[in-house]
Design an enzyme around this catalytic site. Structure first.
Site, PDB file in Angstrom:
ATOM      1  N   GLY A  45      -3.063  -3.200  15.788  1.00 17.08           N
ATOM      2  CA  GLY A  45      -3.098  -2.127  14.799  1.00 17.08           C
ATOM      3  C   GLY A  45      -2.018  -2.355  13.768  1.00 17.08           C
ATOM      4  O   GLY A  45      -1.084  -3.153  13.995  1.00 17.08           O
ATOM      5  N   GLN A  77       4.207  -0.024   7.396  1.00 14.68           N
ATOM      6  CA  GLN A  77       4.783  -1.248   7.983  1.00 14.68           C
ATOM      7  C   GLN A  77       4.774  -2.421   7.012  1.00 14.68           C
ATOM      8  O   GLN A  77       5.499  -3.390   7.213  1.00 14.68           O
ATOM      9  CB  GLN A  77       4.013  -1.661   9.255  1.00 14.68           C
ATOM     10  CG  GLN A  77       4.194  -0.683  10.404  1.00 14.68           C
ATOM     11  CD  GLN A  77       3.441  -1.142  11.629  1.00 14.68           C
ATOM     12  OE1 GLN A  77       2.246  -0.883  11.751  1.00 14.68           O
ATOM     13  NE2 GLN A  77       4.111  -1.844  12.531  1.00 14.68           N
ATOM     14  N   CYS A 137       5.519  -2.709  19.267  1.00 18.34           N
ATOM     15  CA  CYS A 137       5.302  -2.446  17.841  1.00 18.34           C
ATOM     16  C   CYS A 137       5.714  -3.689  17.055  1.00 18.34           C
ATOM     17  O   CYS A 137       6.779  -4.258  17.304  1.00 18.34           O
ATOM     18  CB  CYS A 137       6.131  -1.247  17.395  1.00 18.34           C
ATOM     19  SG  CYS A 137       5.910  -0.831  15.655  1.00 18.34           S
ATOM     20  N   LEU A 138       4.867  -4.092  16.118  1.00 19.41           N
ATOM     21  CA  LEU A 138       5.176  -5.274  15.311  1.00 19.41           C
ATOM     22  C   LEU A 138       6.456  -5.074  14.495  1.00 19.41           C
ATOM     23  O   LEU A 138       7.088  -6.049  14.101  1.00 19.41           O
ATOM     24  CB  LEU A 138       4.006  -5.596  14.378  1.00 19.41           C
ATOM     25  CG  LEU A 138       2.713  -6.030  15.081  1.00 19.41           C
ATOM     26  CD1 LEU A 138       1.584  -6.167  14.073  1.00 19.41           C
ATOM     27  CD2 LEU A 138       2.918  -7.331  15.838  1.00 19.41           C
ATOM     28  N   HIS A 159      -0.563   5.722  17.878  1.00 21.42           N
ATOM     29  CA  HIS A 159       0.599   4.920  17.467  1.00 21.42           C
ATOM     30  C   HIS A 159       0.588   4.719  15.942  1.00 21.42           C
ATOM     31  O   HIS A 159       1.624   4.881  15.281  1.00 21.42           O
ATOM     32  CB  HIS A 159       0.545   3.575  18.215  1.00 21.42           C
ATOM     33  CG  HIS A 159       1.619   2.596  17.875  1.00 21.42           C
ATOM     34  ND1 HIS A 159       2.574   2.170  18.783  1.00 21.42           N
ATOM     35  CD2 HIS A 159       1.883   1.905  16.728  1.00 21.42           C
ATOM     36  CE1 HIS A 159       3.375   1.297  18.205  1.00 21.42           C
ATOM     37  NE2 HIS A 159       2.985   1.100  16.954  1.00 21.42           N
ATOM     38  N   GLU A 160      -0.591   4.373  15.384  1.00 24.57           N
ATOM     39  CA  GLU A 160      -0.668   4.118  13.934  1.00 24.57           C
ATOM     40  C   GLU A 160      -0.501   5.396  13.124  1.00 24.57           C
ATOM     41  O   GLU A 160       0.173   5.398  12.089  1.00 24.57           O
ATOM     42  CB  GLU A 160      -2.005   3.445  13.574  1.00 24.57           C
ATOM     43  CG  GLU A 160      -2.282   2.124  14.263  1.00 24.57           C
ATOM     44  CD  GLU A 160      -1.112   1.172  14.320  1.00 24.57           C
ATOM     45  OE1 GLU A 160      -0.216   1.232  13.448  1.00 24.57           O
ATOM     46  OE2 GLU A 160      -1.060   0.367  15.260  1.00 24.57           O
ATOM     47  N   HIS A 206       3.029   6.274  12.727  1.00 22.35           N
ATOM     48  CA  HIS A 206       3.710   5.511  11.665  1.00 22.35           C
ATOM     49  C   HIS A 206       3.588   6.225  10.312  1.00 22.35           C
ATOM     50  O   HIS A 206       4.516   6.185   9.500  1.00 22.35           O
ATOM     51  CB  HIS A 206       3.101   4.112  11.533  1.00 22.35           C
ATOM     52  CG  HIS A 206       3.675   3.071  12.454  1.00 22.35           C
ATOM     53  ND1 HIS A 206       5.007   2.690  12.432  1.00 22.35           N
ATOM     54  CD2 HIS A 206       3.092   2.288  13.393  1.00 22.35           C
ATOM     55  CE1 HIS A 206       5.203   1.727  13.331  1.00 22.35           C
ATOM     56  NE2 HIS A 206       4.060   1.467  13.934  1.00 22.35           N
TER      57      HIS A 206
HETATM   58  O1  GNR Z   1       0.090  -4.811  18.447  1.00 25.19           O
HETATM   59  C1  GNR Z   1       0.349  -3.681  18.895  1.00 25.19           C
HETATM   60  N1  GNR Z   1       0.113  -3.424  20.210  1.00 25.19           N
HETATM   61  C2  GNR Z   1       0.133  -2.147  20.737  1.00 25.19           C
HETATM   62  C3  GNR Z   1       0.074  -2.035  22.114  1.00 25.19           C
HETATM   63  C4  GNR Z   1       0.064  -0.792  22.705  1.00 25.19           C
HETATM   64  C5  GNR Z   1       0.081   0.340  21.928  1.00 25.19           C
HETATM   65  C6  GNR Z   1       0.157   0.252  20.552  1.00 25.19           C
HETATM   66  C7  GNR Z   1       0.164  -0.992  19.951  1.00 25.19           C
HETATM   67  S1  GNR Z   1       0.203  -1.105  18.231  1.00 25.19           S
HETATM   68  C8  GNR Z   1       0.936  -2.667  18.008  1.00 25.19           C
HETATM   69  C9  GNR Z   1       0.892  -3.059  16.554  1.00 25.19           C
HETATM   70  C10 GNR Z   1       1.730  -2.096  15.758  1.00 25.19           C
HETATM   71  O2  GNR Z   1       2.932  -2.101  15.769  1.00 25.19           O
HETATM   72  N2  GNR Z   1       1.098  -1.204  15.046  1.00 25.19           N
HETATM   73  O3  GNR Z   1       1.780  -0.287  14.352  1.00 25.19           O
HETATM   74 NI    NI Z   2       3.708  -0.066  15.354  1.00 25.63          NI
END
Ligand code: GNR
Ligand code: NI
Length: 156
Positions: free
Chosen positions: A45, A50, A92-93, A134-135, A138
């Site tokens: 995601g 980001q 999270c990236l 999660h997204e 953000h």
């Molecule tokens: O790549 C991602 N893996 C992930 C694993 C578990 C729950 C959420 C994520 S999102 C993350 C990519 C990211 O940072 N998206 O904002």
């Molecule tokens: Ni993230």
């Protein structure tokens, strides 16, 4: 075009993103770039903040794990219903090298616009539900480390 992913503690990651007023070609180009950037980083995601864009746009592709589920790009996504509670591991990236166990709603109903500006509704559970939450966090300047109860949190 690949875009650069901002890394924590970049203050831009803590800002609330603005709604998209009109889904136009610039938004579609952003979506294309976000998919390219997410795949290059092996993420599931990505949210526009980001990559330094303060707009309410997300992409999610969990098909590497759940192969029936198609990639989605959502503009102005809103969680309109949450059910249940479940813990799961997240990364999270924008926070490389950190993983944590995060409590989330088990299933969500998300309303948004698609890249053509058409209303869509997605009911999600499992990894898609977690990634969408999660997204969307953000977009409100919230990181997964903010959701970990203090006693269990990694270095913050
Ligand atoms: O790549 C991602 N893996 C992930 C694993 C578990 C729950 C959420 C994520 S999102 C993350 C990519 C990211 O940072 N998206 O904002
Ligand atoms: Ni993230």
């Amino acid at each position: 075009m690949l875009r650069q992913i901002l890394i924590y503690p970049d203050p831009f990651l803590l800002r609330k993103a603005a709604p998209v007023a009109r889904v136009d070609d610039r938004i579609r180009e952003l979506v294309r770039d976000m998919f390219e950037t997410m795949y290059a980083a092996s993420g599931i995601g990505l949210a526009a903040p980001q990559v330094g864009v303060g707009k309410r746009v997300i992409v999610v592709d969990v098909s590497a794990v759940e192969k029936e589920i198609a990639p989605v790009a959502l503009v102005n996504p809103e969680i309109v219903e949450r059910k249940g509670q479940v813990e799961g591991t997240e990364g999270c990236l924008s926070i490389p090298g950190v993983e944590g166990i995060v409590p989330r709603a088990e299933s969500v109903l998300v309303r948004a616009l698609d890249p053509l500006g058409q209303p869509v509704q997605i009911r999600a559970e499992g990894l898609l539900s977690r990634a969408l939450q999660h997204e969307i966090d953000h977009l409100d300047g919230i990181l997964f480390i903010d959701r970990i109860p203090a006693a269990a949190a990694p270095a913050r």
